[in-house]
Design an enzyme around this catalytic site. Structure first.
Site, PDB file in Angstrom:
ATOM      1  N   LYS A   1      -5.214   0.927 -10.869  1.00  0.00           N
ATOM      2  CA  LYS A   1      -4.117   1.720 -11.414  1.00  0.00           C
ATOM      3  C   LYS A   1      -3.315   0.841 -12.360  1.00  0.00           C
ATOM      4  O   LYS A   1      -3.163  -0.351 -12.152  1.00  0.00           O
ATOM      5  CB  LYS A   1      -3.225   2.254 -10.295  1.00  0.00           C
ATOM      6  CG  LYS A   1      -3.968   3.189  -9.353  1.00  0.00           C
ATOM      7  CD  LYS A   1      -3.053   3.643  -8.229  1.00  0.00           C
ATOM      8  CE  LYS A   1      -3.803   4.599  -7.315  1.00  0.00           C
ATOM      9  NZ  LYS A   1      -4.960   3.962  -6.681  1.00  0.00           N
TER      10      LYS A   1
ATOM     11  N   MET B   1       7.127  -5.348  -8.339  1.00  0.00           N
ATOM     12  CA  MET B   1       7.485  -4.338  -9.336  1.00  0.00           C
ATOM     13  C   MET B   1       7.165  -4.799 -10.748  1.00  0.00           C
ATOM     14  O   MET B   1       7.624  -4.231 -11.719  1.00  0.00           O
ATOM     15  CB  MET B   1       8.973  -3.988  -9.243  1.00  0.00           C
ATOM     16  CG  MET B   1       9.913  -5.164  -9.490  1.00  0.00           C
ATOM     17  SD  MET B   1      11.659  -4.733  -9.364  1.00  0.00           S
ATOM     18  CE  MET B   1      11.841  -3.563 -10.672  1.00  0.00           C
TER      19      MET B   1
ATOM     20  N   ASP C   1      -9.882  -3.000  -7.659  1.00  0.00           N
ATOM     21  CA  ASP C   1      -8.677  -2.812  -8.460  1.00  0.00           C
ATOM     22  C   ASP C   1      -8.816  -3.535  -9.794  1.00  0.00           C
ATOM     23  O   ASP C   1      -9.587  -4.483  -9.944  1.00  0.00           O
ATOM     24  CB  ASP C   1      -7.454  -3.367  -7.720  1.00  0.00           C
ATOM     25  CG  ASP C   1      -7.015  -2.465  -6.573  1.00  0.00           C
ATOM     26  OD1 ASP C   1      -7.530  -1.344  -6.485  1.00  0.00           O
ATOM     27  OD2 ASP C   1      -6.163  -2.904  -5.778  1.00  0.00           O
TER      28      ASP C   1
END
Length: 485
Positions: free
Chosen positions: A273, A386, A251
């Site tokens: 991502k 988030m 990642d």
């Protein structure tokens, strides 16, 4: 320059070995001799409680008194472990006269053999020696090897020992045997033992032994949690997988410190991502795993945090299973646990929070599916994966569902890393505080009564920053607005 020591493993089963000394060091050396099956004879006026217990059990012989040279006549080795330099030298001189190997603890000059630092995995032993000149260096290296060699090595050593004659009969030439072992160790056999699938491992060994034509090695994929960034939080199993990998698909947020722990000559591919900029689609990641595994490579899919906590690990396992690719999972320390700990925030606390909820709300669809009434309950902790986008919507929905605007929060940016920052405040000013302090991803939001403890319990990095925006939104909160995470 002194010549290096000759490495030697001695078979001491049922053989007498003399230990001179009755203190803690002598007890430690005697314990090692007992594990090797030796018959220790301990010379000392007194014994520690541990030595006395072994003597009462009949496991050692005690010669009460001071050292006499004739006691060396029937032993194979001698260890001098007293705190008397003259006594230790007398032991060394008497052993030299009899051409008997002697170890004088912490005195390399008087010793004719050294006891190495040892890593034991069943019958497999790795011994490290500095020649007696730097024992702490040998112990440090031993600790590093302890992290690399898991218990499955004992199973492998046991298998090869049991099957030694069959292997030699099947492959009489050394080169053939070497290729056979290389194939086994490069294939799924070690993984099967790590997964405690002993029957499958034995069957695989038998099938490879019986084959006349060697096939290409089978590939596999390990989903590995890299933790939040601090390389010290990487698990031993993760370190092992990274050092066995041919390909590491990592990642974007896996830290450089963690990546440096991996195998140097592996192929590294970033597949992270990102909310902005280029990123790999999940289908592309699936395709890469499949391509490399089918080519016989050992693939590590390295994920920040834990693969099964908002890491799409489940989707990737479903894909691998559907395509017949062998896999394993190495859990990692998830961001909620690590960031909270490094910010001094207990996720649960008897006085403040009896439960913790792990939540993500990266987009409109995920926000709409959350049970906001349940999330708004007091005396629980929300750990929100988030980042720092969508905070206005998050605040509005929670307050609308009944959560108090005065609820404390902490934003942990770069949790556990050298550049960690913690920003605290109340729900009423959450988005404004994040903007005023320019909080950036990666960041974890912790909301609940326990978040207030960051100010008093912090221990890592700078003290938490306090929100400086006035609580102007507690009455008239804006309508929900959705932002890309």
């Amino acid at each position: 320059m002194n010549a290096p020591l000759f490495p030697l493993f001695a078979d001491l089963r049922d053989r007498p070995v003399l230990v001179v000394g009755g203190g803690a060091v002598a007890e430690r050396k005697t314990g090692a001799l007992l594990r090797a099956g030796a018959r220790p004879r301990v010379v000392s006026p007194t014994l520690t409680d541990g030595l006395q217990a072994w003597r009462d059990q009949g496991r050692i012989d005690w010669i009460e008194g001071h050292f006499q040279p004739h006691w060396l006549d029937e032993v194979w080795l001698v260890i001098a472990a007293t705190d008397d330099g003259a006594a230790n030298r007398a032991v060394a001189d008497a052993a030299e006269a009899r051409r008997l190997l002697a170890n004088v603890v912490d005195d390399a000059g008087l010793s004719t053999f050294q006891v190495p630092a040892v890593v034991e995995r069943g019958a497999l032993q790795v011994a490290i020696s500095s020649g007696g000149g730097a024992p702490m260096l040998a112990r440090h290296l031993r600790r590093q090897l302890e992290t690399l060699l898991d218990d499955s090595w004992a199973d492998l050593a046991g298998l090869f020992a049991r099957q030694r004659e069959r292997i030699r009969q099947r492959f009489p030439r050394l080169g053939e045997r070497r290729r056979f072992f290389e194939r086994l160790l490069a294939g799924p056999l070690p993984r099967l033992y790590r997964q405690r699938l002993h029957a499958q491992a034995e069957n695989l060994f038998q099938s490879v032994l019986d084959e006349s034509v060697q096939r290409a090695p089978e590939g596999s994929v390990a989903l590995v949690g890299a933790g939040p960034g601090d390389a010290g939080l990487v698990t031993l199993n993760a370190l092992r997988a990274m050092n066995e990998a041919d390909v590491i698909l990592h990642d974007r947020l896996v830290s450089d410190d963690v990546l440096r722990l991996g195998r140097r000559d592996a192929t590294y591919v970033e597949v992270g991502k990102s909310a902005a900029g280029h990123s790999a689609r999940q289908d592309d990641i699936h395709a890469l795993m499949l391509e490399h595994a089918r080519a016989g490579r050992r693939v590590v899919r390295l994920k920040g945090g834990d693969p099964f906590v908002f890491g799409r690990g489940g989707e990737e396992l479903e894909f691998l299973r559907a395509h017949g690719i062998a896999y394993e999972v190495v859990p990692g320390i998830t961001a909620a646990v690590a960031c909270a700990a490094y910010a001094g925030i207990p996720l649960t606390h008897r006085d403040h929070a009896q439960s913790v909820r792990l939540v993500t709300a990266h987009c409109k669809d995920s926000s709409d599916t959350l049970d906001w009434t349940s999330l708004a309950q007091e005396r629980q902790t929300l750990a929100v994966y988030m980042g720092v986008a969508g905070l206005e919507d998050f605040r509005a929905r929670l307050v609308e569902a009944g959560r108090s605007p005065s609820t404390p929060f902490a934003l942990v940016e770069n949790g556990s890393r050298r550049e960690q920052r913690v920003v605290t405040g109340t729900l009423a000013d959450l988005p404004e505080t994040a903007r005023s302090h320019q909080v950036r991803s990666p960041a974890l939001l912790i909301l609940g009564e326990v978040a207030a403890l960051a100010q008093t319990l912090h221990w890592f990095g700078p003290a938490p920053l306090r929100g400086d925006a006035a609580p102007t939104h507690s009455r008239n909160l804006p309508a929900p607005t959705l932002q890309a995470a």
